[in-house]
Design a protein around this motif. Structure first.
Motif, PDB file in Angstrom:
ATOM      1  N   HIS A  43      -4.296  -6.243 -11.327  1.00 23.61           N
ATOM      2  CA  HIS A  43      -4.600  -7.669 -11.329  1.00 23.61           C
ATOM      3  C   HIS A  43      -3.334  -8.491 -11.512  1.00 23.61           C
TER       4      HIS A  43
ATOM      5  N   SER B 149       0.840  -1.211   0.000  1.00 25.68           N
ATOM      6  CA  SER B 149       0.000   0.000   0.000  1.00 25.68           C
ATOM      7  C   SER B 149       0.873   1.258   0.000  1.00 25.68           C
TER       8      SER B 149
ATOM      9  N   SER C 167       1.243   6.096  -7.528  1.00 21.18           N
ATOM     10  CA  SER C 167       0.011   6.547  -8.174  1.00 21.18           C
ATOM     11  C   SER C 167       0.130   8.027  -8.526  1.00 21.18           C
TER      12      SER C 167
ATOM     13  N   ILE D 266      -7.798  -1.064 -10.302  1.00 27.16           N
ATOM     14  CA  ILE D 266      -7.352  -2.240  -9.545  1.00 27.16           C
ATOM     15  C   ILE D 266      -6.272  -2.966 -10.340  1.00 27.16           C
TER      16      ILE D 266
ATOM     17  N   ARG E 236      -4.220   3.552  -6.637  1.00 29.47           N
ATOM     18  CA  ARG E 236      -4.615   2.235  -7.136  1.00 29.47           C
ATOM     19  C   ARG E 236      -4.757   1.253  -5.970  1.00 29.47           C
ATOM     20  N   THR E 237      -5.562   0.216  -6.188  1.00 28.28           N
ATOM     21  CA  THR E 237      -5.631  -0.865  -5.211  1.00 28.28           C
ATOM     22  C   THR E 237      -5.215  -2.147  -5.916  1.00 28.28           C
ATOM     23  N   ILE E 238      -5.134  -3.229  -5.153  1.00 31.12           N
ATOM     24  CA  ILE E 238      -4.643  -4.470  -5.743  1.00 31.12           C
ATOM     25  C   ILE E 238      -5.666  -5.578  -5.509  1.00 31.12           C
ATOM     26  N   SER E 239      -5.852  -6.430  -6.509  1.00 28.89           N
ATOM     27  CA  SER E 239      -6.857  -7.494  -6.383  1.00 28.89           C
ATOM     28  C   SER E 239      -6.383  -8.559  -5.400  1.00 28.89           C
ATOM     29  N   GLU E 240      -7.336  -9.352  -4.906  1.00 28.29           N
ATOM     30  CA  GLU E 240      -6.989 -10.372  -3.923  1.00 28.29           C
ATOM     31  C   GLU E 240      -6.056 -11.428  -4.497  1.00 28.29           C
TER      32      GLU E 240
END
Length: 279
Positions: free
Chosen positions: A268, A215, A222, A266, A229-233
Motif C-alpha cells: 500500500h 511487476s 518476493s 498487497i 506481492r502485488t501493489i494497490s491502485e
C-alpha cells in the motif's frame, strides 16, 4: 465482430507475451525492461551496434541502466564468449585507475609487490566498459586515447608495449560537450569514443514502463516460497505521478524497501518511501 476482436486481442496478448519472453530470456535485455517507443529505439540500437566492434558512447542520467545496455551490446554480439570488463572511472583514485586499465610491473610504485595485468589486456577479444568516463582525469584520457589509436598499451613501470584487441564502450551522465569547453575532457578522445551514441531516456520520459518495471521488481524481491506481492491502485498511482530523479535504480530501491517493510500480500501507499507518499 466482437468475437473476432476478442480473438485478435488474445492473439496480440500472446504475441506480446512471446515477445516479452524472448526479451527476457536473452541475457542481453536482462534487466532492460520497457515497451515504450523510447526503449524500443534503444533495443534496436543495441541489436545493430552489437554486431560491430566500433566504440559506443552511452549517455543517460544516473540510474537509467547504462551498464545493462553495455552488457547487452556485449552479450548479443560475436564477443559474448570473451570477457566483459567494467571499470567505474568515478570510484577509483587516479593512480589506481591507471594500473587498473594498463596494468603495472612489480615495483612500479609503492605497494606494487607483484605485476598485475591491466583490464585493457585482460579483456582480450572482449569488451571494456568505462563507466562514468567523464570522471577520468585528463592525463589518463591522453593515455587511453593513445592505447585506442595504437591498439597497444604500456603497463605502469614497464619498458615494453603490449598489443591489445578490445572493444570499448563508454558511458557518462555528464554533458561531455560542455566538459570539453571547460577543458576537463579531451575533444579527440570524445570523437574517438562517440562513434555511435545510445541515449537512455530518464524514467520520467517513459512512465508507461513503470507498471512493467514494478511487476519485474516485485517478482525479483518476493520470497521464493511465497506468492509474489502485488501493489494497490493508489500506490501505483503514486509511483506513476512521481518524477524519479534517481530513475530505474530509485524505483527498484523503493520496491525492494516496500517488499521488506510491507506485511500483507498487497503493498500500500504507506509501504512506499515517505518522499514518494507526498510527491
Amino acid at each position: 465482430g466482437k468475437l473476432d476482436r476478442l480473438l485478435h486481442a488474445i492473439e496480440l496478448d500472446q504475441e506480446n507475451r512471446v515477445l516479452r519472453e524472448q526479451l527476457r530470456s536473452r541475457p542481453g535485455f536482462g534487466g532492460l525492461i520497457g515497451v515504450s517507443p523510447k526503449m524500443q529505439r534503444v533495443y534496436k540500437m543495441i541489436e545493430k551496434v552489437s554486431q560491430h566492434g566500433y566504440p559506443v558512447l552511452i549517455l543517460g542520467e544516473s540510474g537509467t541502466g547504462k551498464e545493462l545496455v553495455a552488457r547487452s551490446i556485449h552479450f548479443l554480439g560475436p564477443r559474448r564468449e570473451r570477457p566483459f570488463a567494467p571499470v567505474d572511472c568515478s570510484a577509483l583514485v587516479p593512480t589506481l585507475i591507471e594500473s587498473e586499465l594498463f596494468g603495472h610491473v612489480r615495483g612500479a610504485f609503492t605497494g606494487a609487490e607483484k605485476s598485475k595485468q591491466g583490464l585493457l589486456e585482460a579483456a582480450e577479444g572482449g569488451t571494456l566498459f568505462l563507466d562514468e568516463i567523464g570522471d577520468l582525469p585528463v592525463d589518463l584520457q591522453a593515455k587511453l586515447l593513445r592505447a585506442l589509436q595504437e591498439k597497444e598499451i604500456k603497463p605502469v613501470g614497464a619498458t615494453d608495449r603490449v598489443a591489445i584487441n578490445v572493444r570499448v564502450i563508454a558511458a557518462t551522465n555528464r554533458d561531455l560537450e560542455s566538459a570539453i569547453r571547460g577543458g576537463t575532457f579531451r575533444q579527440d578522445l570524445y570523437y574517438r569514443l562517440n562513434v555511435v551514441q545510445v541515449k537512455l531516456p530518464p524514467l520520467r520520459e517513459r512512465k508507461v514502463d513503470i507498471p512493467l518495471l514494478v511487476s519485474a521488481f516485485l517478482e525479483k524481491f518476493s520470497a521464493p516460497d511465497r506468492p509474489t506481492r502485488t501493489i494497490s491502485e493508489d500506490a501505483m498511482r503514486q509511483l506513476m505521478a512521481y518524477d524519479w530523479p534517481g530513475n530505474v535504480r530509485e524505483l527498484e530501491n523503493a520496491i525492494e524497501r516496500a517488499v521488506a517493510l510491507g506485511s500483507g500480500p498487497i503493498l500500500h501507499l504507506g509501504d512506499l518511501p515517505s518522499n514518494l507518499q507526498y510527491a
